[in-house]
Scaffold this motif. Structure first.
Motif, PDB file in Angstrom:
ATOM      1  N   GLN A  13     -18.486  22.959-123.404  1.00  0.00           N
ATOM      2  CA  GLN A  13     -19.930  22.861-123.234  1.00  0.00           C
ATOM      3  C   GLN A  13     -20.496  21.756-124.109  1.00  0.00           C
ATOM      4  O   GLN A  13     -19.957  21.450-125.184  1.00  0.00           O
ATOM      5  N   ALA A  14     -21.563  21.157-123.652  1.00  0.00           N
ATOM      6  CA  ALA A  14     -22.243  20.144-124.452  1.00  0.00           C
ATOM      7  C   ALA A  14     -22.651  20.751-125.798  1.00  0.00           C
ATOM      8  O   ALA A  14     -23.142  21.889-125.850  1.00  0.00           O
ATOM      9  N   GLY A  15     -22.395  19.984-126.838  1.00  0.00           N
ATOM     10  CA  GLY A  15     -22.669  20.461-128.183  1.00  0.00           C
ATOM     11  C   GLY A  15     -21.507  21.194-128.815  1.00  0.00           C
ATOM     12  O   GLY A  15     -21.522  21.465-130.015  1.00  0.00           O
ATOM     13  N   GLY A  16     -20.510  21.500-128.015  1.00  0.00           N
ATOM     14  CA  GLY A  16     -19.352  22.221-128.511  1.00  0.00           C
ATOM     15  C   GLY A  16     -18.269  21.309-129.034  1.00  0.00           C
ATOM     16  O   GLY A  16     -18.475  20.100-129.200  1.00  0.00           O
ATOM     17  N   GLN A  39     -10.564   7.526-119.860  1.00  0.00           N
ATOM     18  CA  GLN A  39     -10.860   6.829-118.612  1.00  0.00           C
ATOM     19  C   GLN A  39     -11.537   7.777-117.636  1.00  0.00           C
ATOM     20  O   GLN A  39     -11.125   8.929-117.491  1.00  0.00           O
ATOM     21  N   VAL A  40     -12.557   7.258-116.980  1.00  0.00           N
ATOM     22  CA  VAL A  40     -13.207   7.986-115.895  1.00  0.00           C
ATOM     23  C   VAL A  40     -12.933   7.233-114.607  1.00  0.00           C
ATOM     24  O   VAL A  40     -12.714   6.019-114.627  1.00  0.00           O
ATOM     25  N   PRO A  41     -12.949   7.911-113.474  1.00  0.00           N
ATOM     26  CA  PRO A  41     -12.651   7.244-112.199  1.00  0.00           C
ATOM     27  C   PRO A  41     -13.572   6.054-111.953  1.00  0.00           C
ATOM     28  O   PRO A  41     -14.790   6.144-112.161  1.00  0.00           O
ATOM     29  N   GLY A  42     -12.965   4.957-111.559  1.00  0.00           N
ATOM     30  CA  GLY A  42     -13.740   3.774-111.238  1.00  0.00           C
ATOM     31  C   GLY A  42     -14.074   2.888-112.419  1.00  0.00           C
ATOM     32  O   GLY A  42     -14.695   1.837-112.244  1.00  0.00           O
ATOM     33  N   LYS A  43     -13.656   3.308-113.611  1.00  0.00           N
ATOM     34  CA  LYS A  43     -13.933   2.513-114.797  1.00  0.00           C
ATOM     35  C   LYS A  43     -12.636   2.178-115.517  1.00  0.00           C
ATOM     36  O   LYS A  43     -11.622   2.838-115.344  1.00  0.00           O
ATOM     37  N   GLU A  44     -12.710   1.152-116.341  1.00  0.00           N
ATOM     38  CA  GLU A  44     -11.541   0.765-117.122  1.00  0.00           C
ATOM     39  C   GLU A  44     -11.309   1.767-118.243  1.00  0.00           C
ATOM     40  O   GLU A  44     -12.233   2.435-118.717  1.00  0.00           O
ATOM     41  N   ARG A  45     -10.060   1.847-118.653  1.00  0.00           N
ATOM     42  CA  ARG A  45      -9.717   2.698-119.784  1.00  0.00           C
ATOM     43  C   ARG A  45     -10.389   2.147-121.031  1.00  0.00           C
ATOM     44  O   ARG A  45     -10.328   0.943-121.295  1.00  0.00           O
ATOM     45  N   GLU A  46     -11.010   3.017-121.808  1.00  0.00           N
ATOM     46  CA  GLU A  46     -11.724   2.551-122.983  1.00  0.00           C
ATOM     47  C   GLU A  46     -11.169   3.183-124.253  1.00  0.00           C
ATOM     48  O   GLU A  46     -10.694   4.321-124.258  1.00  0.00           O
ATOM     49  N   PHE A  47     -11.236   2.420-125.302  1.00  0.00           N
ATOM     50  CA  PHE A  47     -10.757   2.843-126.609  1.00  0.00           C
ATOM     51  C   PHE A  47     -11.656   3.938-127.183  1.00  0.00           C
ATOM     52  O   PHE A  47     -12.881   3.890-127.029  1.00  0.00           O
ATOM     53  N   LEU A  86     -19.934  17.492-128.491  1.00  0.00           N
ATOM     54  CA  LEU A  86     -19.561  16.909-127.208  1.00  0.00           C
ATOM     55  C   LEU A  86     -20.777  16.655-126.325  1.00  0.00           C
ATOM     56  O   LEU A  86     -21.766  17.405-126.355  1.00  0.00           O
ATOM     57  N   LYS A  87     -20.660  15.577-125.548  1.00  0.00           N
ATOM     58  CA  LYS A  87     -21.705  15.194-124.611  1.00  0.00           C
ATOM     59  C   LYS A  87     -21.099  15.109-123.213  1.00  0.00           C
ATOM     60  O   LYS A  87     -19.904  14.849-123.073  1.00  0.00           O
ATOM     61  N   PRO A  88     -21.908  15.294-122.175  1.00  0.00           N
ATOM     62  CA  PRO A  88     -21.367  15.161-120.815  1.00  0.00           C
ATOM     63  C   PRO A  88     -20.687  13.815-120.584  1.00  0.00           C
ATOM     64  O   PRO A  88     -19.709  13.743-119.833  1.00  0.00           O
ATOM     65  N   GLU A  89     -21.157  12.770-121.227  1.00  0.00           N
ATOM     66  CA  GLU A  89     -20.545  11.449-121.053  1.00  0.00           C
ATOM     67  C   GLU A  89     -19.181  11.329-121.721  1.00  0.00           C
ATOM     68  O   GLU A  89     -18.504  10.301-121.574  1.00  0.00           O
ATOM     69  N   ASP A  90     -18.755  12.345-122.458  1.00  0.00           N
ATOM     70  CA  ASP A  90     -17.401  12.366-122.995  1.00  0.00           C
ATOM     71  C   ASP A  90     -16.386  12.837-121.961  1.00  0.00           C
ATOM     72  O   ASP A  90     -15.174  12.806-122.212  1.00  0.00           O
ATOM     73  N   THR A  91     -16.872  13.275-120.820  1.00  0.00           N
ATOM     74  CA  THR A  91     -15.980  13.713-119.751  1.00  0.00           C
ATOM     75  C   THR A  91     -15.088  12.566-119.305  1.00  0.00           C
ATOM     76  O   THR A  91     -15.570  11.489-118.952  1.00  0.00           O
ATOM     77  N   THR A 119      -4.860  14.012-120.459  1.00  0.00           N
ATOM     78  CA  THR A 119      -5.369  15.374-120.338  1.00  0.00           C
ATOM     79  C   THR A 119      -6.865  15.289-120.045  1.00  0.00           C
ATOM     80  O   THR A 119      -7.590  14.497-120.651  1.00  0.00           O
ATOM     81  N   GLN A 120      -7.304  16.094-119.086  1.00  0.00           N
ATOM     82  CA  GLN A 120      -8.701  16.045-118.648  1.00  0.00           C
ATOM     83  C   GLN A 120      -9.585  16.840-119.608  1.00  0.00           C
ATOM     84  O   GLN A 120      -9.275  17.990-119.965  1.00  0.00           O
ATOM     85  N   VAL A 121     -10.696  16.221-119.994  1.00  0.00           N
ATOM     86  CA  VAL A 121     -11.738  16.902-120.747  1.00  0.00           C
ATOM     87  C   VAL A 121     -13.011  16.825-119.924  1.00  0.00           C
ATOM     88  O   VAL A 121     -13.445  15.726-119.543  1.00  0.00           O
ATOM     89  N   THR A 122     -13.595  17.971-119.640  1.00  0.00           N
ATOM     90  CA  THR A 122     -14.835  18.029-118.873  1.00  0.00           C
ATOM     91  C   THR A 122     -15.891  18.729-119.714  1.00  0.00           C
ATOM     92  O   THR A 122     -15.676  19.858-120.164  1.00  0.00           O
ATOM     93  N   VAL A 123     -17.003  18.046-119.931  1.00  0.00           N
ATOM     94  CA  VAL A 123     -18.079  18.586-120.742  1.00  0.00           C
ATOM     95  C   VAL A 123     -19.256  18.911-119.838  1.00  0.00           C
ATOM     96  O   VAL A 123     -19.799  18.016-119.175  1.00  0.00           O
ATOM     97  N   SER A 124     -19.636  20.167-119.803  1.00  0.00           N
ATOM     98  CA  SER A 124     -20.747  20.595-118.953  1.00  0.00           C
ATOM     99  C   SER A 124     -22.039  20.632-119.761  1.00  0.00           C
ATOM    100  O   SER A 124     -22.044  20.945-120.951  1.00  0.00           O
ATOM    101  N   SER A 125     -23.114  20.295-119.104  1.00  0.00           N
ATOM    102  CA  SER A 125     -24.419  20.255-119.783  1.00  0.00           C
ATOM    103  C   SER A 125     -25.106  21.612-119.712  1.00  0.00           C
ATOM    104  O   SER A 125     -24.686  22.516-119.021  1.00  0.00           O
TER     105      SER A 125
END
Length: 125
Positions: A13-16, A39-47, A86-91, A119-125
């Motif tokens: 969860q967001a904030g968690g 990395q998110v779909p459609g974007k380059e892998r980021e540090f 955590l923020k949703p944009e950390d997904t 490993t997938q991390v999904t942050v819900s708002s």
């Protein structure tokens, strides 16, 4: 042969908080600086973060500085990424990687050679 296996992802969860682990095998972990990328779909892998072979130096992307902490336990052949506030944009899919040089603590993708499967991390708002 070097192998990296990430774990600890999932739904948060967001904030968690959550902690990722990267299990290293095949060689001596202490020979390598390590990094985390995402990395998110459609974007380059980021540090995201990097740590030197001894743990004495770390470096973070501005987007996670103050929220994420990279650490390592060479005796356990494991690198960690503690993710707080955590923020949703950390997904994203999170990957660990070995740096080519043991003292490299930087954000260039091409300075890392071995990668885990992610490993997938999904942050819900």
């Amino acid at each position: 042969q070097v192998q990296l296996v990430e774990s600890g992802g999932g739904l948060a969860q967001a904030g968690g908080s959550t902690r990722l682990s990267c299990a290293f095998s095949g060689r001596t972990l202490s020979r390598y600086a390590m990094g985390w990328f995402r990395q998110v779909p459609g974007k380059e892998r980021e540090f995201v973060a990097a740590i030197s072979w001894s743990g004495g130096a770390t470096y973070y992307a501005d987007s996670v500085k103050g929220r994420f902490t990279i650490s390592r336990d060479n005796a356990k052949n494991t690198v960690y990424l503690l993710m707080n506030s955590l923020k949703p944009e950390d997904t994203a899919v999170y990957y660990c990687a070995t740096a080519r040089y043991r003292d490299y603590v930087g954000n260039r993708n091409d300075e890392y050679d071995y990668w885990g499967q992610g490993t997938q991390v999904t942050v819900s708002s």
